[in-house]
Design an enzyme around this catalytic site. Structure first.
Site, PDB file in Angstrom:
ATOM      1  N   ILE A 132      -9.406   3.876   5.413  1.00  0.00           N
ATOM      2  CA  ILE A 132      -7.822   3.911   5.431  1.00  0.00           C
ATOM      3  C   ILE A 132      -7.553   5.305   4.757  1.00  0.00           C
ATOM      4  O   ILE A 132      -7.425   5.325   3.320  1.00  0.00           O
ATOM      5  CB  ILE A 132      -7.166   2.783   4.927  1.00  0.00           C
ATOM      6  CG1 ILE A 132      -7.794   1.449   5.416  1.00  0.00           C
ATOM      7  CG2 ILE A 132      -5.873   2.957   5.193  1.00  0.00           C
ATOM      8  CD1 ILE A 132      -7.219   0.016   5.325  1.00  0.00           C
ATOM      9  N   PRO A 133      -7.200   6.395   5.551  1.00  0.00           N
ATOM     10  CA  PRO A 133      -6.968   7.673   4.788  1.00  0.00           C
ATOM     11  C   PRO A 133      -5.797   8.058   4.004  1.00  0.00           C
ATOM     12  O   PRO A 133      -4.987   8.894   4.601  1.00  0.00           O
ATOM     13  CB  PRO A 133      -7.256   8.722   6.105  1.00  0.00           C
ATOM     14  CG  PRO A 133      -6.613   7.802   7.197  1.00  0.00           C
ATOM     15  CD  PRO A 133      -6.969   6.383   6.847  1.00  0.00           C
ATOM     16  N   CYS A 134      -5.603   7.426   2.985  1.00  0.00           N
ATOM     17  CA  CYS A 134      -4.595   7.694   2.064  1.00  0.00           C
ATOM     18  C   CYS A 134      -4.476   9.210   1.482  1.00  0.00           C
ATOM     19  O   CYS A 134      -3.545   9.553   1.178  1.00  0.00           O
ATOM     20  CB  CYS A 134      -4.398   6.736   0.978  1.00  0.00           C
ATOM     21  SG  CYS A 134      -5.902   6.421  -0.070  1.00  0.00           S
ATOM     22  N   HIS A 135      -5.907   9.659   1.409  1.00  0.00           N
ATOM     23  CA  HIS A 135      -5.920  10.977   1.181  1.00  0.00           C
ATOM     24  C   HIS A 135      -5.016  12.018   1.826  1.00  0.00           C
ATOM     25  O   HIS A 135      -4.815  13.066   1.342  1.00  0.00           O
ATOM     26  CB  HIS A 135      -7.640  11.322   0.849  1.00  0.00           C
ATOM     27  CG  HIS A 135      -8.133  11.239   2.062  1.00  0.00           C
ATOM     28  ND1 HIS A 135      -8.729  10.214   2.643  1.00  0.00           N
ATOM     29  CD2 HIS A 135      -8.369  12.325   2.834  1.00  0.00           C
ATOM     30  CE1 HIS A 135      -9.430  10.461   3.885  1.00  0.00           C
ATOM     31  NE2 HIS A 135      -9.295  11.711   3.998  1.00  0.00           N
TER      32      HIS A 135
END
Length: 173
Positions: A132-135
């Protein structure tokens, strides 16, 4: 019953947690919000979900784009779930801002506006890093704000994806 398995990534050691079938957490050893989980009585086990997650991470860290997603199970408030869903829609190799996500949430809920800070709080509690690409979320001014695993890891992940730009900046301390 929760299960645990570690993963040594090129940017630091990570822990995977499962309920036995689904990935419920993927975080760095020193993750800001998941220290208690790391100290839990989870049983170390080599489950199929951990093998699938390791495969996903190996593909990612070797510069590929995985064409599958491990089975995940999220727990959170309705608001956090909406934010995490939007994170999963951010394409590989791109970034968006906290403000853009706030606008999408407010539009979806027929609200006049939504706080980018509230969105940031939900993003900061993302239980499944990288997948889950919060970056991929940055400040509206290009600042590398917030990442529970550390700004250094956020930058490295964006570089892996070719999404890091020279005009991005570090937070002022």
């Amino acid at each position: 019953m929760n299960y645990i398995q570690n993963y040594i990534s090129p940017i630091g050691e990570m822990f995977m947690f499962s309920d036995g079938e689904n990935l419920i957490n993927l975080s760095y050893v020193n993750a800001k919000y998941y220290q208690e989980l790391h100290k839990s009585n989870a049983i170390k086990n080599n489950l199929p979900i951990f093998e699938t997650t390791k495969s996903w991470l190996d593909i990612y860290f070797n510069g590929g784009i995985p064409n599958f997603t491990p089975s995940i199970k999220l727990k959170g408030t309705d608001f956090r779930m909406k934010v995490w869903k939007l994170l999963m829609d951010i394409p590989y190799g791109t970034t968006t801002t906290y403000g853009e996500i706030a606008k999408k949430i407010s539009s979806q809920n027929n609200l006049k506006q939504m706080s980018a800070q509230a969105v940031g709080g939900a993003i900061g509690h993302n239980p499944i890093s990288i997948i889950i690409p919060c970056h991929r979320v940055i400040g509206s001014d290009g600042c590398m704000t917030g990442y529970a695993g550390g700004i250094d890891k956020k930058i490295k992940l964006l570089k892996i994806e070719g999404a890091y730009k020279d005009n991005f900046s570090l937070p002022k301390i």
